[in-house]
Design a protein around this motif. Structure first.
Motif, PDB file in Angstrom:
ATOM      1  N   THR B  32       0.893 -21.251 -15.083  1.00 48.81           N
ATOM      2  CA  THR B  32      -0.067 -20.144 -15.100  1.00 48.81           C
ATOM      3  C   THR B  32      -0.549 -19.888 -16.524  1.00 48.81           C
ATOM      4  O   THR B  32      -1.710 -19.553 -16.731  1.00 48.81           O
ATOM      5  N   VAL B  33       0.339 -20.087 -17.523  1.00 52.34           N
ATOM      6  CA  VAL B  33      -0.092 -19.924 -18.917  1.00 52.34           C
ATOM      7  C   VAL B  33      -1.161 -20.963 -19.252  1.00 52.34           C
ATOM      8  O   VAL B  33      -2.205 -20.641 -19.841  1.00 52.34           O
ATOM      9  N   LEU B  73      -5.032 -10.739 -25.694  1.00 49.88           N
ATOM     10  CA  LEU B  73      -4.715 -11.834 -24.770  1.00 49.88           C
ATOM     11  C   LEU B  73      -3.461 -11.603 -23.926  1.00 49.88           C
ATOM     12  O   LEU B  73      -3.499 -11.834 -22.713  1.00 49.88           O
ATOM     13  N   PRO B  74      -2.334 -11.170 -24.526  1.00 50.68           N
ATOM     14  CA  PRO B  74      -1.135 -10.989 -23.690  1.00 50.68           C
ATOM     15  C   PRO B  74      -1.378 -10.004 -22.554  1.00 50.68           C
ATOM     16  O   PRO B  74      -0.933 -10.232 -21.416  1.00 50.68           O
ATOM     17  N   GLN B  75      -2.137  -8.935 -22.858  1.00 47.47           N
ATOM     18  CA  GLN B  75      -2.426  -7.932 -21.827  1.00 47.47           C
ATOM     19  C   GLN B  75      -3.296  -8.545 -20.727  1.00 47.47           C
ATOM     20  O   GLN B  75      -3.077  -8.320 -19.539  1.00 47.47           O
ATOM     21  N   GLN B  76      -4.284  -9.355 -21.162  1.00 51.69           N
ATOM     22  CA  GLN B  76      -5.144 -10.047 -20.178  1.00 51.69           C
ATOM     23  C   GLN B  76      -4.323 -10.985 -19.299  1.00 51.69           C
ATOM     24  O   GLN B  76      -4.559 -11.106 -18.116  1.00 51.69           O
ATOM     25  N   PHE B  80      -3.898 -11.009 -15.336  1.00 53.21           N
ATOM     26  CA  PHE B  80      -4.196 -12.246 -14.601  1.00 53.21           C
ATOM     27  C   PHE B  80      -3.039 -12.585 -13.654  1.00 53.21           C
ATOM     28  O   PHE B  80      -3.240 -12.886 -12.471  1.00 53.21           O
ATOM     29  N   LEU B  81      -1.823 -12.446 -14.196  1.00 48.64           N
ATOM     30  CA  LEU B  81      -0.634 -12.731 -13.407  1.00 48.64           C
ATOM     31  C   LEU B  81      -0.521 -11.761 -12.240  1.00 48.64           C
ATOM     32  O   LEU B  81      -0.177 -12.148 -11.111  1.00 48.64           O
ATOM     33  N   ASP B  82      -0.814 -10.492 -12.523  1.00 44.40           N
ATOM     34  CA  ASP B  82      -0.744  -9.462 -11.496  1.00 44.40           C
ATOM     35  C   ASP B  82      -1.701  -9.791 -10.349  1.00 44.40           C
ATOM     36  O   ASP B  82      -1.356  -9.710  -9.176  1.00 44.40           O
ATOM     37  N   HIS B  86      -1.040 -10.956  -6.270  1.00 44.88           N
ATOM     38  CA  HIS B  86      -1.657 -10.314  -5.112  1.00 44.88           C
ATOM     39  C   HIS B  86      -2.596 -11.260  -4.372  1.00 44.88           C
ATOM     40  O   HIS B  86      -3.432 -10.829  -3.579  1.00 44.88           O
ATOM     41  N   GLY B  87      -2.486 -12.534  -4.690  1.00 40.60           N
ATOM     42  CA  GLY B  87      -3.286 -13.530  -3.976  1.00 40.60           C
ATOM     43  C   GLY B  87      -4.746 -13.573  -4.404  1.00 40.60           C
ATOM     44  O   GLY B  87      -5.581 -14.140  -3.705  1.00 40.60           O
TER      45      GLY B  87
END
Lengths: 300, 329
Positions: B32-33, B73-76, B80-82, B86-87
């Motif tokens: 994902t990263v 970026l880390p917050q983005q 993104f992961l969140d 949630h699909g």
């Protein structure tokens, strides 16, 4: 340079002074493998064809000649002409240069990166090893062809960029192989002796670990080149590889597909057979080298 | 590859399962990263992609502010992961639909094609590999192993094209176009049109699998238990059938788990060649149209499938053969 018999990483081999015997025996073993010799012969022929061919058989591959497009094989054009009038035989030669250069360069780059990565991971061990190998796992999880298509969609690649990108998606397998060997090599007496004698870690890795994995690396590099040639052919076939005016065998085949249904076999058959021949050649040579250097396992 | 024997190699299966699963999750996170960083590397960023080439700098700034693309970026990445959890794989630039829906529509068809190809490949390759090993160094062995290398070295688009020329152009017995149905049921309604795509997909796999089956059988034929069985007067046929096959083919079956990326890569080319409306064709047309959310969504799906496949393979191996529990294969 010292030659050490290539070891397979099993522990039953007693580390000792290098012996000279295996070299001659190895060469005989390679020559005894009939398919390896056939592979070598095919490769030499294809290299001569691509490198020297255009000198013997010069053709105009720059200016299109629509008056003479799609000619079937015949006088003046032994393999006919393509949709814009290029001589197919001549085009096969210059396309071969691109296929061979990209395949060799990318295969070698992948081998270098992978060998160094694997040697360091295996030698250092511990969490560094674990972290480095998870990166390899993540890389393997994304199939190269998909990653390459994403990169091609961002920027249509030039030939040097293609080499770098293919190299950078292909180093994972050699990294795994070399790491496995490094893990067993680092406990050998001669590596321990380097450290005990005050040698640096860098020296231990570069002068002792890496040279002892050379059998595995050379065999794998041969297969890497075969795979790189296939990969660039796939990319070009999908229209995202070598871009005009440059061409490779995959791109040649791809541009001939629309006409193949009207019977223009000469637009796809020579290019396709050239790819099969060169990839086969490298695979046969790799098999022969593996027998010669006594390396176990074909691929990871 | 050699497996190292360390302290934890003797610990129970559960320990191995947990450790290996943890590793797999870590790898998925790493993927994902990578995908997130690729999204950032797009020319002009996502705004350019959504708003088009004519967007003004003001419009882009407003878009970035509204969608959180100005955040660190880390917050983005966390956002993104969140969304992923949630699909939500984003929205296609071109098809004006959620990426998850676009993939969900086509993935079953790709799975159908790949499973059919794998079944055919396994059914041909395993008996072939065992027979090659049993008659090692015979003319049969030499010719079929050489043929396997040739097949392995043939790009699947070339192989498929040759099949099309022979079977649909010359003989006219099979269509050159894959089934165009929207659902799996509609695809299955045209079995004749499936033959060439499945054949193309399976032939290359036959080359790979038979090689593994052959070398695994050869390794097992050299084992002590084979010598014991032979010494007891067991016929060669029975040795092979009752003892060797079971032992030698288990790792080959488990190995199928490692083939997920190869299988998807093959599907990409086969679907493009036969115009089969699966995920591979979706990926190819999205690459042509620079539809990055779809491309990266597909990459994520394939990566997760690959990690799951090799996890399954490792766990199967570990359950069947305790010796493999130590190494990371």
């Amino acid at each position: 340079m010292t030659t050490t018999p290539a070891t397979t990483g099993t522990t039953d081999i007693v580390p000792g002074p290098p012996t000279a015997a295996p070299r001659g025996r190895g060469l005989r073993r390679f020559l005894a493998n009939r398919m390896a010799v056939v592979g070598l012969a095919i490769l030499v022929l294809l290299v001569l064809f691509s490198v020297l061919g255009p000198l013997v058989y010069p053709t105009d591959q720059v200016h299109t000649d629509l008056a003479n497009a799609n000619l079937p094989p015949g006088a003046g054009h032994p393999l006919g002409t393509d949709a814009v009038g290029y001589d197919v035989l001549g085009r096969l030669m210059i396309a071969g240069r691109v296929s061979l250069v990209v395949g060799l360069a990318a295969g070698i780059l992948a081998t270098l990166v992978g060998t160094l990565w694997g040697a360091v991971a295996g030698y250092v061990g511990g969490w560094v090893d674990a972290a480095m190998m998870r990166v390899v796992d993540a890389g393997i999880a994304i199939p190269a062809i998909f990653l390459l298509l994403v990169v091609s969609a961002i920027t249509r690649p030039s030939v040097p960029l293609l080499v770098v990108v293919i190299g950078l998606v292909s180093w994972l397998v050699p990294a795994r192989l070399v790491r496995a060997e490094a893990v067993s090599l680092k406990t050998r007496e001669y590596v321990l002796a380097v450290r005990a004698g005050g040698g640096t870690h860098g020296r231990a890795v570069l002068r002792h670990i890496v040279p002892n994995t050379v059998g595995t690396v050379v065999v794998n590099a041969t297969f890497q080149v075969a795979d790189a040639i296939l990969l660039v052919a796939y990319l070009s076939y999908l229209g995202m590889g070598v871009q005009p005016p440059s061409t490779d065998w995959g791109a040649m085949l791809s541009s001939g597909i629309s006409l193949v249904y009207s019977g223009a076999w000469w637009l796809i058959l020579p290019a396709g057979l050239a790819i099969v021949a060169v990839v086969c050649a490298f695979n046969f040579i790799g098999d022969g080298l593996r027998d010669m250097l006594d390396v176990k396992g074909r691929r990871s | 590859m050699t497996t190292t024997t360390r302290g934890w190699a003797r610990s129970p299966l559960l320990h191995y399962v947990l450790r290996r699963t943890g590793q797999a999750l870590l790898v998925v996170l790493l993927v994902t990263v990578v995908v997130f960083l690729l999204l950032q590397a797009l020319p002009g960023g996502p705004a350019r992609g959504v708003l088009g080439q004519t967007a003004t700098p003001e419009q882009i700034a407003a878009f970035n502010a509204a969608n959180g693309f100005d955040d660190p970026l880390p917050q983005q990445y966390l956002a993104f992961l969140d969304r992923l959890l949630h699909g939500d794989l984003g929205t296609s630039y071109v098809m004006n639909m959620p990426v998850a829906d676009a993939i969900g529509e086509r993935l079953p068809k790709t799975l159908l094609l790949t499973v059919l190809s794998l079944v055919v490949a396994v059914a041909v390759a395993l008996p072939l590999g065992v027979r090659q090993a049993a008659r090692r160094n015979s003319a049969f062995d030499y010719s079929t192993t050489t043929l396997a290398v040739v097949l392995y070295s043939t790009p699947s688009f070339f192989l498929g094209l040759l099949l099309v020329i022979v079977f649909s152009q010359w003989l006219g017995v099979l269509p050159a176009l894959a089934p165009q149905g929207q659902t799996v049921a509609e695809v299955l309604a045209e079995p004749k049109a499936l033959v060439l795509p499945v054949l193309t997909g399976s032939l290359v796999a036959v080359a790979t699998f038979s090689r593994y089956a052959r070398s695994s059988t050869i390794d097992n034929l050299a084992e002590d238990y084979v010598r014991t069985a032979r010494a007891k007067g067991t016929s060669e046929r029975a040795v092979l059938r009752r003892h060797v096959v079971r032992n030698s083919l288990t790792p080959v079956i488990a190995m199928l788990g490692y083939q997920v990326p190869v299988v998807f890569g093959g599907a990409l080319v086969v679907e493009q060649l036969f115009n089969y409306p699966g995920m591979g064709l979706l990926f190819w047309s999205s690459a042509q149209a620079s539809d990055f959310p779809v491309l990266l969504g597909c990459v994520l799906v394939i990566a997760v499938a690959t990690v799951a496949g090799s996890l399954l393979a490792d766990l199967t191996q570990a359950a069947v053969d305790p010796r493999t529990r130590g190494g990371l294969r």
